[in-house]
Design a protein around this motif. Structure first.
Motif, PDB file in Angstrom:
ATOM      1  N   GLY A  49       0.805  -1.217   0.000  1.00  0.00           N
ATOM      2  CA  GLY A  49       0.000   0.000   0.000  1.00  0.00           C
ATOM      3  C   GLY A  49       0.837   1.265   0.000  1.00  0.00           C
ATOM      4  O   GLY A  49       0.531   2.228  -0.702  1.00  0.00           O
ATOM      5  N   VAL A  50       1.929   1.253   0.764  1.00  0.00           N
ATOM      6  CA  VAL A  50       2.814   2.416   0.809  1.00  0.00           C
ATOM      7  C   VAL A  50       3.392   2.694  -0.577  1.00  0.00           C
ATOM      8  O   VAL A  50       3.429   3.843  -1.037  1.00  0.00           O
ATOM      9  CB  VAL A  50       3.948   2.214   1.844  1.00  0.00           C
ATOM     10  N   GLU A  51       3.830   1.638  -1.251  1.00  0.00           N
ATOM     11  CA  GLU A  51       4.393   1.831  -2.594  1.00  0.00           C
ATOM     12  C   GLU A  51       3.338   2.303  -3.580  1.00  0.00           C
ATOM     13  O   GLU A  51       3.613   3.140  -4.442  1.00  0.00           O
ATOM     14  CB  GLU A  51       5.080   0.553  -3.080  1.00  0.00           C
ATOM     15  N   LEU A  52       2.120   1.798  -3.472  1.00  0.00           N
ATOM     16  CA  LEU A  52       1.037   2.258  -4.349  1.00  0.00           C
ATOM     17  C   LEU A  52       0.709   3.728  -4.073  1.00  0.00           C
ATOM     18  O   LEU A  52       0.466   4.504  -4.995  1.00  0.00           O
ATOM     19  CB  LEU A  52      -0.203   1.384  -4.160  1.00  0.00           C
ATOM     20  N   LYS A  53       0.729   4.117  -2.798  1.00  0.00           N
ATOM     21  CA  LYS A  53       0.477   5.515  -2.429  1.00  0.00           C
ATOM     22  C   LYS A  53       1.526   6.427  -3.051  1.00  0.00           C
ATOM     23  O   LYS A  53       1.203   7.500  -3.556  1.00  0.00           O
ATOM     24  CB  LYS A  53       0.477   5.663  -0.907  1.00  0.00           C
ATOM     25  N   LYS A  54       2.776   5.995  -3.041  1.00  0.00           N
ATOM     26  CA  LYS A  54       3.850   6.796  -3.642  1.00  0.00           C
ATOM     27  C   LYS A  54       3.604   7.031  -5.126  1.00  0.00           C
ATOM     28  O   LYS A  54       4.064   8.024  -5.684  1.00  0.00           O
ATOM     29  CB  LYS A  54       5.204   6.094  -3.471  1.00  0.00           C
ATOM     30  N   ARG A  55       2.882   6.122  -5.766  1.00  0.00           N
ATOM     31  CA  ARG A  55       2.575   6.234  -7.196  1.00  0.00           C
ATOM     32  C   ARG A  55       1.252   6.947  -7.439  1.00  0.00           C
ATOM     33  O   ARG A  55       0.743   6.953  -8.559  1.00  0.00           O
ATOM     34  CB  ARG A  55       2.498   4.839  -7.814  1.00  0.00           C
ATOM     35  N   SER A  56       0.681   7.496  -6.389  1.00  0.00           N
ATOM     36  CA  SER A  56      -0.612   8.192  -6.438  1.00  0.00           C
ATOM     37  C   SER A  56      -1.756   7.254  -6.816  1.00  0.00           C
ATOM     38  O   SER A  56      -2.786   7.705  -7.337  1.00  0.00           O
ATOM     39  CB  SER A  56      -0.566   9.390  -7.388  1.00  0.00           C
ATOM     40  N   LYS A  57      -1.604   5.982  -6.533  1.00  0.00           N
ATOM     41  CA  LYS A  57      -2.680   5.003  -6.743  1.00  0.00           C
ATOM     42  C   LYS A  57      -3.424   4.863  -5.420  1.00  0.00           C
ATOM     43  O   LYS A  57      -3.342   3.840  -4.740  1.00  0.00           O
ATOM     44  CB  LYS A  57      -2.107   3.674  -7.229  1.00  0.00           C
ATOM     45  N   TYR A  58      -4.147   5.922  -5.075  1.00  0.00           N
ATOM     46  CA  TYR A  58      -4.720   6.039  -3.745  1.00  0.00           C
ATOM     47  C   TYR A  58      -5.806   5.015  -3.450  1.00  0.00           C
ATOM     48  O   TYR A  58      -5.848   4.483  -2.332  1.00  0.00           O
ATOM     49  CB  TYR A  58      -5.237   7.460  -3.515  1.00  0.00           C
ATOM     50  N   GLN A  59      -6.674   4.738  -4.402  1.00  0.00           N
ATOM     51  CA  GLN A  59      -7.733   3.747  -4.153  1.00  0.00           C
ATOM     52  C   GLN A  59      -7.131   2.360  -3.924  1.00  0.00           C
ATOM     53  O   GLN A  59      -7.562   1.633  -3.024  1.00  0.00           O
ATOM     54  CB  GLN A  59      -8.738   3.718  -5.317  1.00  0.00           C
ATOM     55  N   GLU A  60      -6.136   2.006  -4.733  1.00  0.00           N
ATOM     56  CA  GLU A  60      -5.484   0.696  -4.561  1.00  0.00           C
ATOM     57  C   GLU A  60      -4.738   0.637  -3.232  1.00  0.00           C
ATOM     58  O   GLU A  60      -4.755  -0.389  -2.546  1.00  0.00           O
ATOM     59  CB  GLU A  60      -4.522   0.425  -5.715  1.00  0.00           C
ATOM     60  N   ALA A  61      -4.084   1.734  -2.867  1.00  0.00           N
ATOM     61  CA  ALA A  61      -3.368   1.791  -1.586  1.00  0.00           C
ATOM     62  C   ALA A  61      -4.352   1.641  -0.429  1.00  0.00           C
ATOM     63  O   ALA A  61      -4.112   0.867   0.509  1.00  0.00           O
ATOM     64  CB  ALA A  61      -2.598   3.100  -1.471  1.00  0.00           C
ATOM     65  N   LEU A  62      -5.461   2.366  -0.508  1.00  0.00           N
ATOM     66  CA  LEU A  62      -6.472   2.299   0.540  1.00  0.00           C
ATOM     67  C   LEU A  62      -7.001   0.879   0.683  1.00  0.00           C
ATOM     68  O   LEU A  62      -7.189   0.384   1.805  1.00  0.00           O
ATOM     69  CB  LEU A  62      -7.604   3.279   0.234  1.00  0.00           C
ATOM     70  N   GLN A  63      -7.184   0.196  -0.434  1.00  0.00           N
ATOM     71  CA  GLN A  63      -7.655  -1.193  -0.393  1.00  0.00           C
ATOM     72  C   GLN A  63      -6.643  -2.076   0.355  1.00  0.00           C
ATOM     73  O   GLN A  63      -7.026  -2.893   1.194  1.00  0.00           O
ATOM     74  CB  GLN A  63      -7.872  -1.731  -1.809  1.00  0.00           C
ATOM     75  N   LYS A  64      -5.361  -1.908   0.084  1.00  0.00           N
ATOM     76  CA  LYS A  64      -4.329  -2.704   0.765  1.00  0.00           C
ATOM     77  C   LYS A  64      -4.301  -2.383   2.258  1.00  0.00           C
ATOM     78  O   LYS A  64      -4.185  -3.286   3.096  1.00  0.00           O
ATOM     79  CB  LYS A  64      -2.952  -2.471   0.147  1.00  0.00           C
ATOM     80  N   PHE A  65      -4.409  -1.091   2.612  1.00  0.00           N
ATOM     81  CA  PHE A  65      -4.410  -0.717   4.020  1.00  0.00           C
ATOM     82  C   PHE A  65      -5.632  -1.290   4.726  1.00  0.00           C
ATOM     83  O   PHE A  65      -5.535  -1.791   5.852  1.00  0.00           O
ATOM     84  CB  PHE A  65      -4.364   0.804   4.187  1.00  0.00           C
ATOM     85  N   ASP A  66      -6.792  -1.222   4.060  1.00  0.00           N
ATOM     86  CA  ASP A  66      -8.013  -1.789   4.650  1.00  0.00           C
ATOM     87  C   ASP A  66      -7.880  -3.304   4.830  1.00  0.00           C
ATOM     88  O   ASP A  66      -8.320  -3.855   5.845  1.00  0.00           O
ATOM     89  CB  ASP A  66      -9.236  -1.457   3.784  1.00  0.00           C
ATOM     90  N   GLU A  67      -7.275  -3.981   3.846  1.00  0.00           N
ATOM     91  CA  GLU A  67      -7.051  -5.429   3.967  1.00  0.00           C
ATOM     92  C   GLU A  67      -6.122  -5.731   5.143  1.00  0.00           C
ATOM     93  O   GLU A  67      -6.358  -6.686   5.894  1.00  0.00           O
ATOM     94  CB  GLU A  67      -6.440  -5.993   2.682  1.00  0.00           C
ATOM     95  N   ALA A  68      -5.091  -4.929   5.294  1.00  0.00           N
ATOM     96  CA  ALA A  68      -4.146  -5.139   6.393  1.00  0.00           C
ATOM     97  C   ALA A  68      -4.840  -4.944   7.740  1.00  0.00           C
ATOM     98  O   ALA A  68      -4.659  -5.747   8.668  1.00  0.00           O
ATOM     99  CB  ALA A  68      -2.958  -4.188   6.261  1.00  0.00           C
ATOM    100  N   LEU A  69      -5.647  -3.909   7.841  1.00  0.00           N
ATOM    101  CA  LEU A  69      -6.366  -3.640   9.081  1.00  0.00           C
ATOM    102  C   LEU A  69      -7.382  -4.745   9.373  1.00  0.00           C
ATOM    103  O   LEU A  69      -7.502  -5.214  10.516  1.00  0.00           O
ATOM    104  CB  LEU A  69      -7.053  -2.280   8.990  1.00  0.00           C
ATOM    105  N   SER A  70      -8.081  -5.178   8.349  1.00  0.00           N
ATOM    106  CA  SER A  70      -9.040  -6.272   8.507  1.00  0.00           C
ATOM    107  C   SER A  70      -8.339  -7.543   8.990  1.00  0.00           C
ATOM    108  O   SER A  70      -8.840  -8.249   9.869  1.00  0.00           O
ATOM    109  CB  SER A  70      -9.762  -6.530   7.181  1.00  0.00           C
ATOM    110  N   LEU A  71      -7.177  -7.811   8.419  1.00  0.00           N
ATOM    111  CA  LEU A  71      -6.401  -8.978   8.829  1.00  0.00           C
ATOM    112  C   LEU A  71      -6.008  -8.869  10.306  1.00  0.00           C
ATOM    113  O   LEU A  71      -6.132  -9.829  11.069  1.00  0.00           O
ATOM    114  CB  LEU A  71      -5.159  -9.125   7.954  1.00  0.00           C
ATOM    115  N   LEU A  72      -5.537  -7.702  10.712  1.00  0.00           N
ATOM    116  CA  LEU A  72      -5.164  -7.521  12.115  1.00  0.00           C
ATOM    117  C   LEU A  72      -6.355  -7.744  13.042  1.00  0.00           C
ATOM    118  O   LEU A  72      -6.212  -8.323  14.120  1.00  0.00           O
ATOM    119  CB  LEU A  72      -4.560  -6.140  12.340  1.00  0.00           C
ATOM    120  N   LYS A  73      -7.530  -7.307  12.623  1.00  0.00           N
ATOM    121  CA  LYS A  73      -8.737  -7.530  13.428  1.00  0.00           C
ATOM    122  C   LYS A  73      -9.043  -9.028  13.518  1.00  0.00           C
ATOM    123  O   LYS A  73      -9.407  -9.520  14.587  1.00  0.00           O
ATOM    124  CB  LYS A  73      -9.921  -6.767  12.840  1.00  0.00           C
TER     125      LYS A  73
END
Length: 183
Positions: free
Chosen positions: A103-127
């Motif tokens: 997600g961090v690498e996608l954010k650096k490329r301004s792929k914000y929706q894809e980055a947000l999806q990865k961050f949400d997946e990571a958070l969901s996994l932690l839950k």
């Protein structure tokens, strides 16, 4: 090659430790070389499909990202993710770290929706694995806040930053909150 006849997975893990020390003192290029040697040892011993090898790859991805080589970082994170799925460690904090790194690498490329999806997946996994109050979660909430800010969702941005700060300070992780940039 650095593998020799006495190479073992334990040697690769020890070499990885040297890489971690080099990262801690800011010698990223040297650390990347050391991690590459660790992977050569894993390959020579036929143990590349292990959680330890996936962790080395995660470390390498982090370093590629710090050095500005996002393409290589994404490739290494993907390979580590494949290994994590093969070894059953995709649903562990390692899996969340891989999603975060991607997600961090996608954010650096301004792929914000894809980055947000990865961050949400990571958070969901932690839950799912009862780690939603971990230091890793603090960073994920912070990253979600960054992305929401880029997407113009000021309320979502603020909510994510507040969540990061609340989780971090409630656990006494002031350092994590400051490092995440929300303190």
């Amino acid at each position: 090659t650095h593998t020799g006849s006495r190479a073992s997975p334990k040697a690769a893990t020890l070499v990885q430790g040297v890489g971690m020390v080099l990262v801690a003192i800011g010698r990223y290029s040297d650390a990347l070389t050391i991690y590459t040697i660790a992977m050569e040892i894993f390959e020579a011993t036929g143990t590349t499909a292990t959680p330890a090898a996936a962790t080395v790859l995660w470390n390498m991805g982090q370093l590629y990202g710090k050095q500005g080589d996002g393409n290589q970082a994404l490739k290494v994170f993907a390979l580590a993710g494949e290994i994590a799925h093969e070894t059953g460690t995709a649903k562990t904090p390692l899996g969340a770290r891989l999603l975060l790194g991607t997600g961090v690498e996608l954010k650096k490329r301004s792929k914000y929706q894809e980055a947000l999806q990865k961050f949400d997946e990571a958070l969901s996994l932690l839950k799912q694995i009862n780690s939603a109050n971990s230091e890793l979660a603090v960073e994920i909430y912070w990253r979600i806040g960054q992305v929401k800010g880029h997407l113009g969702d000021t309320a979502g941005e603020l909510k994510s930053y507040e969540e990061a700060q609340a989780k971090g300070t409630s656990k006494g992780w002031r350092a994590a909150v400051v490092l995440a940039g929300v303190g």
